[in-house]
Design a protein around this motif. Structure first.
Motif, PDB file in Angstrom:
ATOM      1  N   LYS A   1     -17.573 -25.040  12.329  1.00  0.00           N
ATOM      2  CA  LYS A   1     -18.558 -25.891  11.671  1.00  0.00           C
ATOM      3  C   LYS A   1     -19.070 -25.242  10.384  1.00  0.00           C
ATOM      4  CE  LYS A   1     -20.457 -28.474  15.594  1.00  0.00           C
ATOM      5  NZ  LYS A   1     -21.683 -28.725  16.378  1.00  0.00           N
ATOM      6  N   THR A   2     -19.328 -23.945  10.459  1.00  0.00           N
ATOM      7  CA  THR A   2     -19.818 -23.231   9.276  1.00  0.00           C
ATOM      8  C   THR A   2     -18.768 -23.240   8.175  1.00  0.00           C
ATOM      9  OG1 THR A   2     -21.178 -21.780  10.652  1.00  0.00           O
ATOM     10  CG2 THR A   2     -20.681 -21.024   8.416  1.00  0.00           C
ATOM     11  N   PHE A   3     -17.513 -22.997   8.551  1.00  0.00           N
ATOM     12  CA  PHE A   3     -16.430 -23.016   7.566  1.00  0.00           C
ATOM     13  C   PHE A   3     -16.306 -24.385   6.908  1.00  0.00           C
ATOM     14  CE2 PHE A   3     -12.004 -24.404   6.941  1.00  0.00           C
ATOM     15  CZ  PHE A   3     -11.688 -23.637   5.834  1.00  0.00           C
ATOM     16  N   ILE A   4     -16.351 -25.439   7.697  1.00  0.00           N
ATOM     17  CA  ILE A   4     -16.210 -26.795   7.163  1.00  0.00           C
ATOM     18  C   ILE A   4     -17.348 -27.104   6.195  1.00  0.00           C
ATOM     19  CG2 ILE A   4     -16.311 -29.251   7.762  1.00  0.00           C
ATOM     20  CD1 ILE A   4     -14.813 -28.498  10.355  1.00  0.00           C
ATOM     21  N   ARG A   5     -18.568 -26.744   6.590  1.00  0.00           N
ATOM     22  CA  ARG A   5     -19.722 -27.022   5.728  1.00  0.00           C
ATOM     23  C   ARG A   5     -19.635 -26.257   4.416  1.00  0.00           C
ATOM     24  NH1 ARG A   5     -23.210 -25.186   8.741  1.00  0.00           N
ATOM     25  NH2 ARG A   5     -23.911 -23.302   7.652  1.00  0.00           N
ATOM     26  N   HIS A   6     -19.310 -24.967   4.495  1.00  0.00           N
ATOM     27  CA  HIS A   6     -19.250 -24.147   3.287  1.00  0.00           C
ATOM     28  C   HIS A   6     -18.096 -24.553   2.374  1.00  0.00           C
ATOM     29  CE1 HIS A   6     -21.678 -20.611   5.210  1.00  0.00           C
ATOM     30  NE2 HIS A   6     -22.421 -21.651   4.887  1.00  0.00           N
ATOM     31  N   SER A   7     -16.941 -24.906   2.963  1.00  0.00           N
ATOM     32  CA  SER A   7     -15.801 -25.313   2.133  1.00  0.00           C
ATOM     33  C   SER A   7     -16.095 -26.613   1.413  1.00  0.00           C
ATOM     34  CB  SER A   7     -14.541 -25.457   2.994  1.00  0.00           C
ATOM     35  OG  SER A   7     -14.702 -26.465   3.976  1.00  0.00           O
TER      36      SER A   7
ATOM     37  N   CYS B   1      -3.205 -20.017  11.939  1.00  0.00           N
ATOM     38  CA  CYS B   1      -3.623 -18.789  12.599  1.00  0.00           C
ATOM     39  C   CYS B   1      -2.394 -18.085  13.187  1.00  0.00           C
ATOM     40  CB  CYS B   1      -4.641 -19.100  13.692  1.00  0.00           C
ATOM     41  SG  CYS B   1      -6.023 -20.123  13.118  1.00  0.00           S
ATOM     42  N   VAL B   2      -2.609 -16.975  13.888  1.00  0.00           N
ATOM     43  CA  VAL B   2      -1.483 -16.219  14.430  1.00  0.00           C
ATOM     44  C   VAL B   2      -0.706 -17.033  15.454  1.00  0.00           C
ATOM     45  CG1 VAL B   2      -0.806 -14.145  15.692  1.00  0.00           C
ATOM     46  CG2 VAL B   2      -2.659 -14.022  14.023  1.00  0.00           C
ATOM     47  N   ASN B   3      -1.426 -17.596  16.420  1.00  0.00           N
ATOM     48  CA  ASN B   3      -0.772 -18.355  17.492  1.00  0.00           C
ATOM     49  C   ASN B   3      -1.193 -19.821  17.535  1.00  0.00           C
ATOM     50  OD1 ASN B   3       0.585 -16.023  18.574  1.00  0.00           O
ATOM     51  ND2 ASN B   3      -1.394 -15.380  19.414  1.00  0.00           N
ATOM     52  N   ARG B   4      -2.006 -20.233  16.600  1.00  0.00           N
ATOM     53  CA  ARG B   4      -2.530 -21.597  16.619  1.00  0.00           C
ATOM     54  C   ARG B   4      -2.449 -22.210  15.220  1.00  0.00           C
ATOM     55  NH1 ARG B   4      -2.586 -19.768  21.052  1.00  0.00           N
ATOM     56  NH2 ARG B   4      -4.166 -19.969  22.700  1.00  0.00           N
ATOM     57  N   ILE B   5      -2.455 -23.545  15.184  1.00  0.00           N
ATOM     58  CA  ILE B   5      -2.657 -24.296  13.947  1.00  0.00           C
ATOM     59  C   ILE B   5      -3.886 -25.165  14.166  1.00  0.00           C
ATOM     60  CG2 ILE B   5      -1.709 -25.931  12.282  1.00  0.00           C
ATOM     61  CD1 ILE B   5       1.064 -25.184  13.180  1.00  0.00           C
ATOM     62  N   ILE B   6      -4.812 -25.130  13.229  1.00  0.00           N
ATOM     63  CA  ILE B   6      -6.034 -25.932  13.348  1.00  0.00           C
ATOM     64  C   ILE B   6      -5.993 -27.038  12.299  1.00  0.00           C
ATOM     65  CG2 ILE B   6      -8.549 -25.922  13.244  1.00  0.00           C
ATOM     66  CD1 ILE B   6      -8.481 -22.975  14.023  1.00  0.00           C
ATOM     67  N   PHE B   7      -6.084 -28.280  12.754  1.00  0.00           N
ATOM     68  CA  PHE B   7      -6.092 -29.452  11.882  1.00  0.00           C
ATOM     69  C   PHE B   7      -7.513 -29.999  11.825  1.00  0.00           C
ATOM     70  CE2 PHE B   7      -1.873 -29.274  13.849  1.00  0.00           C
ATOM     71  CZ  PHE B   7      -1.062 -29.259  12.727  1.00  0.00           C
ATOM     72  N   ILE B   8      -8.040 -30.169  10.622  1.00  0.00           N
ATOM     73  CA  ILE B   8      -9.402 -30.660  10.434  1.00  0.00           C
ATOM     74  C   ILE B   8      -9.362 -31.947   9.618  1.00  0.00           C
ATOM     75  CG2 ILE B   8     -11.702 -30.127   9.539  1.00  0.00           C
ATOM     76  CD1 ILE B   8     -10.934 -27.146   9.756  1.00  0.00           C
ATOM     77  N   PHE B   9      -9.871 -33.030  10.190  1.00  0.00           N
ATOM     78  CA  PHE B   9      -9.914 -34.329   9.517  1.00  0.00           C
ATOM     79  C   PHE B   9     -11.371 -34.708   9.257  1.00  0.00           C
ATOM     80  CE2 PHE B   9      -6.042 -34.290  11.991  1.00  0.00           C
ATOM     81  CZ  PHE B   9      -5.101 -34.891  11.168  1.00  0.00           C
ATOM     82  N   ARG B  10     -11.601 -35.263   8.096  1.00  0.00           N
ATOM     83  CA  ARG B  10     -12.907 -35.875   7.853  1.00  0.00           C
ATOM     84  C   ARG B  10     -12.796 -37.347   8.227  1.00  0.00           C
ATOM     85  NH1 ARG B  10     -17.573 -34.749   3.572  1.00  0.00           N
ATOM     86  NH2 ARG B  10     -18.994 -36.322   4.369  1.00  0.00           N
ATOM     87  N   ILE B  11     -13.673 -37.796   9.126  1.00  0.00           N
ATOM     88  CA  ILE B  11     -13.676 -39.184   9.592  1.00  0.00           C
ATOM     89  C   ILE B  11     -14.988 -39.818   9.138  1.00  0.00           C
ATOM     90  CG2 ILE B  11     -13.383 -40.719  11.560  1.00  0.00           C
ATOM     91  CD1 ILE B  11     -11.004 -38.905  11.264  1.00  0.00           C
ATOM     92  N   GLU B  12     -14.985 -40.425   7.967  1.00  0.00           N
ATOM     93  CA  GLU B  12     -16.216 -40.950   7.369  1.00  0.00           C
ATOM     94  C   GLU B  12     -17.230 -39.801   7.250  1.00  0.00           C
ATOM     95  OE1 GLU B  12     -15.705 -43.926   6.250  1.00  0.00           O
ATOM     96  OE2 GLU B  12     -13.850 -44.111   7.382  1.00  0.00           O
ATOM     97  N   GLU B  13     -18.352 -39.874   7.982  1.00  0.00           N
ATOM     98  CA  GLU B  13     -19.368 -38.817   7.931  1.00  0.00           C
ATOM     99  C   GLU B  13     -19.211 -37.812   9.065  1.00  0.00           C
ATOM    100  OE1 GLU B  13     -21.362 -38.506   5.352  1.00  0.00           O
ATOM    101  OE2 GLU B  13     -20.302 -40.256   4.578  1.00  0.00           O
ATOM    102  N   ALA B  14     -18.132 -37.910   9.814  1.00  0.00           N
ATOM    103  CA  ALA B  14     -17.887 -37.001  10.941  1.00  0.00           C
ATOM    104  C   ALA B  14     -16.678 -36.114  10.645  1.00  0.00           C
ATOM    105  CB  ALA B  14     -17.654 -37.804  12.216  1.00  0.00           C
ATOM    106  N   PHE B  15     -16.471 -35.113  11.501  1.00  0.00           N
ATOM    107  CA  PHE B  15     -15.301 -34.245  11.406  1.00  0.00           C
ATOM    108  C   PHE B  15     -14.606 -34.200  12.762  1.00  0.00           C
ATOM    109  CE2 PHE B  15     -17.884 -32.752   7.884  1.00  0.00           C
ATOM    110  CZ  PHE B  15     -16.941 -32.624   6.877  1.00  0.00           C
TER     111      PHE B  15
END
Length: 336
Positions: free
Chosen positions: A261-267, A286-300
């Motif tokens: 959440k902090t990363f998303i807000r700061h970015s 990441c090393v063993n993971r991929i993280i996908f972040i979508f903005r959905i209107e005013e949500a994430f």
């Protein structure tokens, strides 16, 4: 070989692939790579099409290619929002909850002032529903006329049918999910009036207060979509949040949630402060993971996926859920 060009710089980008039919995605990738190249080195080419330039000047461009390719995802999402099935103007018109005898026990209208060109009679639904069940073995679940569409779900224990009418613009998946949650909420509140009493007399005014439960019922669809996401191969956890709600599936580490959440807000703040737009999609490797972040209107919406699983096995499904979440947010914001 897929080829794109830029008229201002006279540059051409060509991508060579194996021959397996089609070129659309390669053309999109080539376009984004060329755009990124020009963004980094335009000073070397504008007004200097024939001048000498050292090839080694551009050696570092390889570091920009992954981001350029990832940008294609955003382009595909933008294209998806132009499809009829995800038309942002699609809105609910009316809601009916009906007994097997054709009696409408609850109805709600969201645009009573707009006259439909062709009405769909809710009273006829139980007959049509039963006829399709008897003659074909399956109940009718969707009806479309020249101007409207109706999504229909039922409950066998109470015999109740829920129908949602929308304008006609293709697709019905999100409306069917909404109808299912609304009917579930209605039965949860009033099951005593219907179980074992399918034909008895009931005052319609008994259910007037149900309108207060509709917003929560509609919001529950978000949780159902997250549950669906967890069935996709490779998905470890899913998180959806905005200023009002937070829904999680298999993400119990509070520090991970807080960090994301902090990363998303700061970015987002950084990009806006630098004169850009807030990102609509981000991907973290990441090393063993991929993280996908979508903005959905005013949500994430965040999805954590195992890196060992090929994205081809789950990414299209995640995109589909993303589109449904976009529709859900528009509906929620419009009717609450």
């Amino acid at each position: 070989m897929s080829i794109v060009s830029d008229t201002n710089t006279g540059l051409i980008c060509a991508i060579v692939t194996n021959k397996d039919g089609g070129y659309e995605i390669e053309r999109l990738i080539a376009t984004e790579i060329l755009r990124s190249f020009i963004e980094a080195y335009s000073d070397h080419f504008e007004g200097n099409r024939g001048g000498m330039i050292k090839k080694s000047t551009f050696n570092s461009f390889s570091n920009r290619i992954p981001d350029a390719v990832s940008n294609v995802v955003g382009k595909l999402l933008e294209r998806t929002m132009t499809f009829p099935g995800v038309d942002k103007h699609r809105m609910l018109k009316s809601l009916y909850i009906i007994r097997t005898n054709g009696l409408v026990v609850y109805e709600k209208y969201w645009n009573r002032g707009k006259k439909l060109k062709e009405k769909i009679s809710p009273q006829a639904l139980p007959f049509l529903f039963q006829m399709s069940q008897d003659q074909i073995g399956y109940p009718v679940s969707f009806i479309e006329t020249t101007s409207s569409a109706m999504s229909i779900v039922s409950d066998t224990n109470t015999g109740l049918i829920c129908a949602i009418v929308t304008n006609k613009d293709g697709g019905y998946e999100i409306e069917r999910l909404i109808a299912t949650e609304i009917l579930r909420s209605f039965i949860e509140a009033y099951s005593d009036h219907f179980e074992g009493n399918r034909g008895g007399m009931i005052k319609k005014s008994t259910f007037n207060s149900f309108s207060n439960r509709i917003p929560d019922a509609v919001s529950n669809v978000v949780g159902k979509l997250l549950e669906r996401t967890m069935t996709f191969p490779g998905v470890e956890g899913s998180l959806y949040y905005n200023d009002d709600i937070e829904m999680r599936q298999e993400i119990d580490n509070i520090s991970v949630v807080a960090s994301l959440k902090t990363f998303i807000r700061h970015s987002a703040e950084s990009m806006i402060n630098l004169g850009g737009d807030s990102p609509s999609y981000m991907q973290l490797d990441c090393v063993n993971r991929i993280i996908f972040i979508f903005r959905i209107e005013e949500a994430f919406w965040i999805n954590i996926c195992y890196k060992e699983e090929k994205p081809a096995s789950y990414f299209d499904k995640i995109i589909n859920v993303s589109n449904l979440l976009h529709k859900m947010n528009r509906i929620i914001s419009h009717y609450q």
